[in-house]
Design a protein around this motif. Structure first.
Motif, PDB file in Angstrom:
ATOM      1  N   LEU A  14       8.479  -9.232 -49.568  1.00 14.69           N
ATOM      2  CA  LEU A  14       7.383 -10.190 -49.709  1.00 14.69           C
ATOM      3  C   LEU A  14       6.340  -9.945 -48.636  1.00 14.69           C
ATOM      4  O   LEU A  14       6.513  -9.129 -47.728  1.00 14.69           O
ATOM      5  CB  LEU A  14       7.930 -11.617 -49.607  1.00 14.69           C
ATOM      6  CG  LEU A  14       9.028 -12.020 -50.608  1.00 14.69           C
ATOM      7  CD1 LEU A  14       9.536 -13.421 -50.291  1.00 14.69           C
ATOM      8  CD2 LEU A  14       8.501 -11.964 -52.032  1.00 14.69           C
ATOM      9  N   SER A  15       5.261 -10.683 -48.721  1.00 16.21           N
ATOM     10  CA  SER A  15       4.244 -10.608 -47.681  1.00 16.21           C
ATOM     11  C   SER A  15       4.799 -11.216 -46.392  1.00 16.21           C
ATOM     12  O   SER A  15       5.693 -12.072 -46.441  1.00 16.21           O
ATOM     13  CB  SER A  15       2.992 -11.371 -48.116  1.00 16.21           C
ATOM     14  OG  SER A  15       3.281 -12.757 -48.252  1.00 16.21           O
ATOM     15  N   PRO A  16       4.316 -10.787 -45.238  1.00 16.40           N
ATOM     16  CA  PRO A  16       4.828 -11.339 -43.966  1.00 16.40           C
ATOM     17  C   PRO A  16       4.713 -12.857 -43.897  1.00 16.40           C
ATOM     18  O   PRO A  16       5.586 -13.528 -43.337  1.00 16.40           O
ATOM     19  CB  PRO A  16       3.956 -10.648 -42.916  1.00 16.40           C
ATOM     20  CG  PRO A  16       3.500  -9.391 -43.563  1.00 16.40           C
ATOM     21  CD  PRO A  16       3.334  -9.714 -45.017  1.00 16.40           C
ATOM     22  N   THR A  17       3.651 -13.408 -44.471  1.00 14.26           N
ATOM     23  CA  THR A  17       3.471 -14.863 -44.425  1.00 14.26           C
ATOM     24  C   THR A  17       4.554 -15.582 -45.227  1.00 14.26           C
ATOM     25  O   THR A  17       5.154 -16.553 -44.757  1.00 14.26           O
ATOM     26  CB  THR A  17       2.085 -15.235 -44.972  1.00 14.26           C
ATOM     27  OG1 THR A  17       1.071 -14.556 -44.222  1.00 14.26           O
ATOM     28  CG2 THR A  17       1.862 -16.748 -44.855  1.00 14.26           C
ATOM     29  N   GLN A  43       7.993 -15.182 -43.524  1.00 16.00           N
ATOM     30  CA  GLN A  43       8.116 -16.071 -42.375  1.00 16.00           C
ATOM     31  C   GLN A  43       8.265 -17.516 -42.826  1.00 16.00           C
ATOM     32  O   GLN A  43       9.011 -18.304 -42.194  1.00 16.00           O
ATOM     33  CB  GLN A  43       6.881 -15.916 -41.473  1.00 16.00           C
ATOM     34  CG  GLN A  43       6.925 -16.768 -40.211  1.00 16.00           C
ATOM     35  CD  GLN A  43       8.067 -16.408 -39.305  1.00 16.00           C
ATOM     36  OE1 GLN A  43       8.536 -15.266 -39.326  1.00 16.00           O
ATOM     37  NE2 GLN A  43       8.549 -17.358 -38.526  1.00 16.00           N
ATOM     38  N   HIS A  44       7.606 -17.902 -43.900  1.00 16.60           N
ATOM     39  CA  HIS A  44       7.686 -19.282 -44.407  1.00 16.60           C
ATOM     40  C   HIS A  44       9.114 -19.625 -44.835  1.00 16.60           C
ATOM     41  O   HIS A  44       9.662 -20.658 -44.435  1.00 16.60           O
ATOM     42  CB  HIS A  44       6.723 -19.439 -45.583  1.00 16.60           C
ATOM     43  CG  HIS A  44       6.950 -20.681 -46.391  1.00 16.60           C
ATOM     44  ND1 HIS A  44       6.636 -21.949 -45.922  1.00 16.60           N
ATOM     45  CD2 HIS A  44       7.479 -20.851 -47.642  1.00 16.60           C
ATOM     46  CE1 HIS A  44       6.958 -22.843 -46.835  1.00 16.60           C
ATOM     47  NE2 HIS A  44       7.468 -22.198 -47.888  1.00 16.60           N
ATOM     48  N   PHE A  45       9.724 -18.758 -45.622  1.00 13.69           N
ATOM     49  CA  PHE A  45      11.082 -19.035 -46.114  1.00 13.69           C
ATOM     50  C   PHE A  45      12.108 -18.984 -44.984  1.00 13.69           C
ATOM     51  O   PHE A  45      12.986 -19.844 -44.899  1.00 13.69           O
ATOM     52  CB  PHE A  45      11.457 -18.040 -47.217  1.00 13.69           C
ATOM     53  CG  PHE A  45      10.757 -18.285 -48.520  1.00 13.69           C
ATOM     54  CD1 PHE A  45      11.012 -19.434 -49.255  1.00 13.69           C
ATOM     55  CD2 PHE A  45       9.834 -17.384 -49.017  1.00 13.69           C
ATOM     56  CE1 PHE A  45      10.359 -19.664 -50.466  1.00 13.69           C
ATOM     57  CE2 PHE A  45       9.180 -17.598 -50.211  1.00 13.69           C
ATOM     58  CZ  PHE A  45       9.451 -18.746 -50.940  1.00 13.69           C
ATOM     59  N   ILE A  46      12.011 -17.993 -44.128  1.00 15.34           N
ATOM     60  CA  ILE A  46      12.975 -17.873 -43.024  1.00 15.34           C
ATOM     61  C   ILE A  46      12.853 -19.057 -42.078  1.00 15.34           C
ATOM     62  O   ILE A  46      13.854 -19.605 -41.597  1.00 15.34           O
ATOM     63  CB  ILE A  46      12.771 -16.541 -42.288  1.00 15.34           C
ATOM     64  CG1 ILE A  46      13.132 -15.373 -43.205  1.00 15.34           C
ATOM     65  CG2 ILE A  46      13.593 -16.495 -41.016  1.00 15.34           C
ATOM     66  CD1 ILE A  46      12.911 -14.006 -42.578  1.00 15.34           C
TER      67      ILE A  46
END
Length: 777
Positions: A299-302, A305-308
């Motif tokens: 996925l995209s880095p954003t 980072q959102h899910f993690i």
């Protein structure tokens, strides 16, 4: 004489060459500004005149002092004009103080990178004590608004706690600047300290991963990794206090040596010393697998980072604050114990809520929505239908352990309420008993040969901790007594448990004949949670003349309690005796070691054996493993699946095959010291503090002095804010188990904002529904 001489009322501008009315290339404009400012000051009641200088650095020290005094008076007059007089000092502090760091943050990119790193480390930490240590690095020097940019959701309460921690303990790791060097040591001193640092007081987190330690000869040792919740200096402080209080005459290593041991054994422990809650272990592995699944989706880095971030946030919430939010009755379904534990199939174990579940928990909702978003994500990113179905099936298999862990936490809190209610209502003629088998003791000699090391058979020993009110009429204090029964050869089954329980109650009746009632609590081991044990209770009550009113069980994997704490203390005491060149290979030697050096306060240890061959009577109680609370009365046994949920199910005596014979235990009489036979006592905060009471109870510990000295021992229970100065008070708090759980505090404005947001969401939902109805009609 200095460069300038002026009076408070008047001055000569030309009296010093360094001061001048000319301040720019337009002298007339500057003179007009000076006259206007003097008129403004006069209107405000300030008779000082404006001084101007072309070079402040060239002024003499006395002239600088006069110039600063006059300028300070002018600035204060201006601040009192633009703000109220009472707020001028606060305004001046805001202008000169708090904006300094914020301005630095805005201008310095390196400082922004540092704060971003602090925020990432804070989010990755899994315990509040670790997060507090990380936050204490920057909390004293930066405002809450600035750090909230990098740590969203940080509350003022936690930010203030980090500042207090930094001031009281220090930022980061505190190193003693003047350690003592010890060149010689005893092996028993090292083993004693290692036993302390792997105890539940220092190391409480779930072990995970491996760590490699290197010896001086290059040998590598793979040990299980874990997380310590305290800095090394605080561990050493606790250890010294523990030795002074419980190990009189024992000489510990110096502080520098202990710090070197902690540096060598970095975050390492032996996994066998701590029972792992498989609910928490499975849920932790599920969270890790979910994070790995997100990272593999490209996925995209954003988005990654959102899910993690949401997954880590959900794990931290379940591990810390969720237990503090659980209530018997709550308008949030995930927090309502009555709603969650009611049985939908059987009316006896069902209770209807008298309220609506129309509120939502933000943290619980975020976790649920994250799972739903991940499922939608798998459907969109995996084009192959069969692979998508497999991925979704794997996702559901990973979310199941997390839901089970959450349900386990709720059941644990509900069963703990039973213990708290019984202790709160405990009368002077009743007492509370915790029972549990300790981990078997492997026979050891002071010098074990290689042939004797293998094929050992452990000694079984059972621990019973008794809690009762003191005999003082005006006191609400508790007294504690521990009985340890050690067996050379014993099967840990219901026969041994009922015999030990019978012997324990007989000894309590002998010590205090006024005792008439008893409450029992244990874990869910099969030897306790069985028909033979439960159906033996009425006969034990007849034999001992002490009526056993309740027998309650904690939720599976939540059985850690005072018995485990006391067994750790006794094992440490026995090892000290073994290090004095003694062998401990049988029950008799174990008892001798436990009672050496005066024994342990309030602990009596006996060598025990079952009297002859015992024929087991047949007993049966249908679905007994699903019942966790048993209440005994003359009308029968009333059972509950969850404490205070439903009216319960009553079994009449004619429906039960009650046992009529209870095994008898033979114990070798051992002359215990007065220290061991006496009750150990703790004092409550509201207990009367007078000299006569302290003389009557020489083993009591006064907790009033704890209010004046920094506390060393923090309760490791999630959500409990209790702290103690002495190890004895900390241990007795663990024994009683009455934790002071407090939810996360919010200031008035934050509370209002949260309530406002919740109200708006409910209004928005109602409007959406009404609009849909209008469209449909």
């Amino acid at each position: 004489m200095d460069d300038l001489q002026v009076s408070d009322d008047d001055m000569d501008i030309d009296s010093d060459s360094s001061f001048s009315s000319i301040h720019s290339n337009h002298p007339e404009d500057d003179e007009k500004k000076q006259i206007a400012l003097n008129q403004f000051l006069k209107l405000c009641g300030n008779n000082n005149k404006v001084w101007m200088t072309d070079s402040y650095k060239k002024l003499s020290p006395q002239s600088k002092s006069n110039f600063l005094s006059r300028t300070r008076s002018i600035v204060r007059t201006v601040l009192e004009f633009v703000a109220r007089v009472d707020d001028s000092d606060e305004l001046l502090g805001e202008l000169l103080g708090k904006r300094k760091v914020n301005a630095l943050w805005v201008r310095d990119d390196n400082f922004t990178s540092v704060l971003r790193g602090i925020g990432e480390a804070y989010q990755n930490a899994e315990s509040w004590s670790t997060r507090r240590s990380i936050l204490s690095i920057v909390a004293p020097d930066i405002s809450l608004n600035a750090i909230q940019t990098f740590i969203p959701g940080l509350t003022e309460h936690r930010f203030t706690s980090a500042r207090i921690f930094a001031k009281a303990v220090g930022t980061g790791v505190i190193i003693d600047p003047s350690p003592k060097t010890i060149q010689r040591f005893d092996v028993s001193q090292v083993e004693h300290f290692v036993d302390f640092i792997v105890s539940g007081n220092v190391c409480t987190d779930l072990p995970f991963g491996e760590k490699t330690l290197k010896l001086t000869d290059g040998t590598e040792l793979n040990v299980t990794n874990t997380i310590r919740n305290m800095i090394p200096t605080r561990i050493v402080q606790q250890y010294f206090a523990y030795c002074d209080e419980t190990c009189q005459g024992f000489q510990p290593l110096s502080q520098s040596s202990l710090l070197r041991i902690l540096d060598t054994c970095k975050a390492s422990t032996r996994k066998s010393l701590q029972g792992v809650d498989y609910f928490a272990a499975d849920a932790g592995e599920a969270f890790d697998d979910l994070i790995k699944m997100i990272e593999d989706l490209s996925l995209s880095p954003t988005d990654t980072q959102h899910f993690i971030s949401n997954l880590k946030r959900g794990r931290a919430y379940l591990k810390s604050d969720y237990k503090t939010h659980i209530a018997k009755k709550s308008t949030i379904a995930d927090h309502c114990a009555t709603y969650a534990l009611s049985d939908k199939k059987e009316r006896s174990f069902r209770e209807k809520c008298d309220h609506e579940h129309n509120d939502h928990c933000n943290e619980c909702t975020v976790l649920k929505n994250t799972f739903r978003e991940i499922e939608d994500l798998l459907t969109k990113h995996i084009s192959d239908k069969e692979l998508a179905e497999r991925a979704i099936s794997k996702l559901k298999a990973l979310t199941a352990p997390i839901d089970l862990w959450k349900a386990h936490l709720l059941r644990t809190v509900n069963q703990d309420w039973c213990r708290d209610d019984l202790l709160d209502s405990l009368s002077n003629d009743a007492f509370f008993v915790y029972i549990d088998w300790a981990m078997k003791w492997l026979p050891e000699k002071y010098r074990d040969t290689q042939s004797e090391f293998f094929g050992k058979r452990g000694l079984s020993w059972h621990v019973s901790v008794v809690v009762k009110k003191t005999n003082h009429p005006d006191s609400d204090n508790f007294e504690y007594k521990t009985f340890v029964h050690v067996f050379d050869d014993c099967i840990q089954d219901s026969t041994a448990v009922t015999a030990v329980l019978r012997d324990t109650l007989l000894r309590m009746h002998k010590k205090d004949p006024t005792l008439r009632r008893c409450f029992i609590r244990s874990d869910n081991a099969g030897c306790y949670h069985s028909a033979q044990t439960v159906l033996s209770i009425p006969q034990i009550s007849k034999d001992t003349k002490i009526f056993i009113e309740r027998f309650d069980f904690c939720d599976p994997q939540s059985g850690k309690g005072p018995c485990d704490r006391y067994s750790a203390v006794e094992k440490s005491h026995v090892r000290l005796h073994m290090n004095e060149k003694h062998d401990i290979t049988n029950a008799s030697q174990f008892v001798e070691a436990a009672n050496s050096n005066g024994g342990i306060t309030g602990v009596e240890t006996f060598e025990a054996r079952l009297n002859g061959n015992v024929d087991k009577e047949k007993s049966h109680l249908a679905n007994i493993t699903s019942y966790n609370n048993f209440h005994f009365s003359s009308s029968g046994i009333r059972v509950h699946r969850a404490y205070r949920t439903g009216e319960g199910k009553l079994f009449h005596p004619r429906e039960l095959s009650l046992l009529k014979h209870v095994p008898v235990l033979d114990c070798d009489d051992f002359v215990h010291s007065q220290k061991s036979t006496a009750f150990s006592q703790s004092k409550s905060q509201n207990a009367p503090n007078n000299s006569s009471q302290n003389n009557d109870h020489p083993h009591s510990i006064d907790e009033t002095e704890e209010t004046t000295i920094d506390k060393l021992y923090d309760c490791q229970e999630d959500g409990c804010d209790a702290t103690f100065l002495k190890f004895g008070n900390w241990l007795r708090h663990i024994l009683v188990g009455k934790h002071h759980r407090l939810p996360e505090r919010h200031c008035m404005t934050d509370t209002a904002a949260i309530a406002y947001k919740s109200s708006l969401e409910r209004i928005e939902n109602r409007e959406t529904i009404s609009m849909q109805l209008e469209v449909a009609t």
